[in-house]
Design a protein around this motif. Sequence first.
Motif, PDB file in Angstrom:
ATOM      1  N   TRP A 148      -2.674  70.963  37.586  1.00  0.00           N
ATOM      2  CA  TRP A 148      -2.516  70.999  39.041  1.00  0.00           C
ATOM      3  C   TRP A 148      -1.472  72.054  39.392  1.00  0.00           C
ATOM      4  O   TRP A 148      -0.298  71.897  39.092  1.00  0.00           O
ATOM      5  CB  TRP A 148      -2.111  69.631  39.566  1.00  0.00           C
ATOM      6  N   HIS A 150       0.602  74.473  42.141  1.00  0.00           N
ATOM      7  CA  HIS A 150       1.105  74.291  43.503  1.00  0.00           C
ATOM      8  C   HIS A 150       1.640  75.573  44.117  1.00  0.00           C
ATOM      9  O   HIS A 150       2.532  76.203  43.587  1.00  0.00           O
ATOM     10  CB  HIS A 150       2.201  73.210  43.526  1.00  0.00           C
ATOM     11  N   ALA A 171      -6.854  72.283  39.488  1.00  0.00           N
ATOM     12  CA  ALA A 171      -6.732  72.020  40.927  1.00  0.00           C
ATOM     13  C   ALA A 171      -5.585  72.863  41.468  1.00  0.00           C
ATOM     14  O   ALA A 171      -4.615  73.147  40.764  1.00  0.00           O
ATOM     15  CB  ALA A 171      -6.472  70.534  41.183  1.00  0.00           C
ATOM     16  N   PHE A 173      -3.135  73.316  45.146  1.00  0.00           N
ATOM     17  CA  PHE A 173      -2.851  72.861  46.510  1.00  0.00           C
ATOM     18  C   PHE A 173      -1.974  73.882  47.215  1.00  0.00           C
ATOM     19  O   PHE A 173      -0.974  74.349  46.683  1.00  0.00           O
ATOM     20  CB  PHE A 173      -2.174  71.497  46.567  1.00  0.00           C
ATOM     21  N   VAL A 202     -10.952  72.631  42.152  1.00  0.00           N
ATOM     22  CA  VAL A 202     -10.611  72.069  43.459  1.00  0.00           C
ATOM     23  C   VAL A 202      -9.523  72.936  44.081  1.00  0.00           C
ATOM     24  O   VAL A 202      -8.534  73.270  43.416  1.00  0.00           O
ATOM     25  CB  VAL A 202     -10.088  70.620  43.335  1.00  0.00           C
ATOM     26  N   GLY A 204      -7.140  72.720  47.549  1.00  0.00           N
ATOM     27  CA  GLY A 204      -6.802  71.825  48.648  1.00  0.00           C
ATOM     28  C   GLY A 204      -5.899  72.478  49.678  1.00  0.00           C
ATOM     29  O   GLY A 204      -5.042  73.310  49.342  1.00  0.00           O
ATOM     30  N   THR A 211      -8.734  75.284  55.491  1.00  0.00           N
ATOM     31  CA  THR A 211      -9.870  75.297  54.576  1.00  0.00           C
ATOM     32  C   THR A 211     -10.930  76.284  55.052  1.00  0.00           C
ATOM     33  O   THR A 211     -11.469  77.079  54.275  1.00  0.00           O
ATOM     34  CB  THR A 211     -10.479  73.887  54.459  1.00  0.00           C
ATOM     35  N   LEU A 262     -10.965  70.840  49.697  1.00  0.00           N
ATOM     36  CA  LEU A 262     -10.474  69.580  50.254  1.00  0.00           C
ATOM     37  C   LEU A 262      -9.479  69.847  51.382  1.00  0.00           C
ATOM     38  O   LEU A 262      -8.619  70.727  51.274  1.00  0.00           O
ATOM     39  CB  LEU A 262      -9.781  68.745  49.172  1.00  0.00           C
ATOM     40  N   SER A 264      -6.670  67.785  53.033  1.00  0.00           N
ATOM     41  CA  SER A 264      -5.926  66.529  52.889  1.00  0.00           C
ATOM     42  C   SER A 264      -4.440  66.784  53.126  1.00  0.00           C
ATOM     43  O   SER A 264      -3.768  67.381  52.290  1.00  0.00           O
ATOM     44  CB  SER A 264      -6.156  65.914  51.502  1.00  0.00           C
ATOM     45  N   TRP A 484      -2.845  61.100  49.388  1.00  0.00           N
ATOM     46  CA  TRP A 484      -3.009  62.552  49.249  1.00  0.00           C
ATOM     47  C   TRP A 484      -3.165  62.952  47.790  1.00  0.00           C
ATOM     48  O   TRP A 484      -4.103  63.687  47.434  1.00  0.00           O
ATOM     49  CB  TRP A 484      -1.798  63.252  49.872  1.00  0.00           C
ATOM     50  N   GLU A 487      -6.518  61.790  46.331  1.00  0.00           N
ATOM     51  CA  GLU A 487      -7.668  62.553  46.821  1.00  0.00           C
ATOM     52  C   GLU A 487      -7.749  63.918  46.142  1.00  0.00           C
ATOM     53  O   GLU A 487      -8.831  64.381  45.773  1.00  0.00           O
ATOM     54  CB  GLU A 487      -7.577  62.726  48.337  1.00  0.00           C
ATOM     55  N   GLN A 488      -6.604  64.556  45.943  1.00  0.00           N
ATOM     56  CA  GLN A 488      -6.604  65.873  45.309  1.00  0.00           C
ATOM     57  C   GLN A 488      -7.071  65.805  43.856  1.00  0.00           C
ATOM     58  O   GLN A 488      -7.749  66.716  43.375  1.00  0.00           O
ATOM     59  CB  GLN A 488      -5.199  66.478  45.357  1.00  0.00           C
TER      60      GLN A 488
END
Length: 498
Positions: A148, A150, A171, A173, A202, A204, A211, A262, A264, A484, A487-488
């Motif tokens: 993940w 960031h 993922a 975000f 993914v 986010g 998005t 996503l 979120s 949150w 969901e991610q």
Amino acid sequence: MVAGEGQSKFIILYHRTPFDEGKDEQGKRIWIDQKSPNGIIPTLRNLFRSSENGTWIAWRRVEQLDHADDETIAMDEPAPFTLRRIPLNDEQISSFYHITSKECFWPILHTFPTYFNVNNADWAIFEDVNRRFADAACREAAEGATVWVHDYNLWLTPGYIREQRPDLKIAFFHHTPFPGNDVLAILPWREQILESLLCCDVVGFHIPRYTENFARAANTLIGARRGPKKPVDPKFITVGTALSESSVTEWMEHNGRRVQLLSSPVGTSPDVIQELSWSPDVESHGELIVQDTKKGRKLILSASRVDYTKGNEELLLAFERLLERRQDLHGEVVLMLACVAAASGMKIYEDTQRSIEEMAGRINGRFSQIDWVPIRFSTRRIPYEEMIAWFCQADVCWITPLRDGLNLVAKEYAAARRNRGGVLVLSEFTGASVVLDGAVLTNPYSNRRMDEAIEQALAMDPEEQRDRMLRMTNAVEAYTVKDWAEEQLTGFPEPASA
């Protein structure tokens, strides 16, 4: 890179460490918890409770890079995980973070292209730092692990990871706004950035508008195929605000890969805030606020950082106009401006802070009375329990950035005000404006709209306050920071068809 070389099934990449580093009285290293239970860092750290062999990758500052290898530390709170820190010297930190991230990316992300400065950027250093984060993740990751990543200063990392480890789930975000593609196109490295993000499984964003901006940019700038649009989730306001969207793109396809998109918004921990709001420490701070600041007056609170995107100067000018119009409010209202000073040493932030300080001083000089100073101004970082006390005592919370990815302060105020009333005045250019139905929305670029909003907030009757605040509190409680994160990390798509 050999798949499965590492042991970690879950890896977080974030430029900051999960704890602040300090020293005890004997000079030994200790790890200090951040005060806020709501920040991103404590939330991410808590994900290791349910993940064996997790790793957090951040940077560390070193004097010399010679013989400075990645540092690996075994952590035991809140559960066993590995902290891996990548050494960067002052030149790399300045180039990667202060110049490329803050002088180039930050103004574009927040749609302030006139502040964009590319001349000092060393793109090779940015690439190198991102590649080192990716290398560290690939070394730590077990086969099929989840990584993940960031925020925008690690934009290139997913692409570098995918080159080495096609087995990993990635993922990403985005904690800031994502601009329209015409603004994003100002960046000379736009294709490389978008190509990297489309190496994820993914991606986010806080709200559907960001998005959609990403989907449009990926489609028009590098030809990624957009999937179908679907109605946005009911937690979002779909019409009538600057950032509302009624439908949103579900996925993108590029180079044979399907990327789930996503929307979120990061949540808070309302149960923690509400428990703290009745604690002895917070009530003690609240008594001091009542005695030293309120003194029977209406208290307006504004809390942010020193940044040209945060709208502090526009807010102060609106407050000055209020005092010019409403002599009946002299001695009856006080503004607490908590504006945390920037620590980067960047000239633009130093200039912004000087302007805010001079403006607050001038307004106080114009209107102060023997027993009343209209503006209380603080640049210190207020401890979290004290901040909750300010939320509990503030009759109005005035949050009007010119642009903000989300704004957790607005959500925290709503969480703290359950059964208390109060009014949130909120810029419609914050992500929170499409999730907090009940806020008094305003346009910080318009003097008239700002004036009308603060007048409406100060005049609002208690019944309307309770109704609006209940709607906002319910929204905050219905989608927490745990929701949150879940969901991610459960949004990975099915493989694209051939």
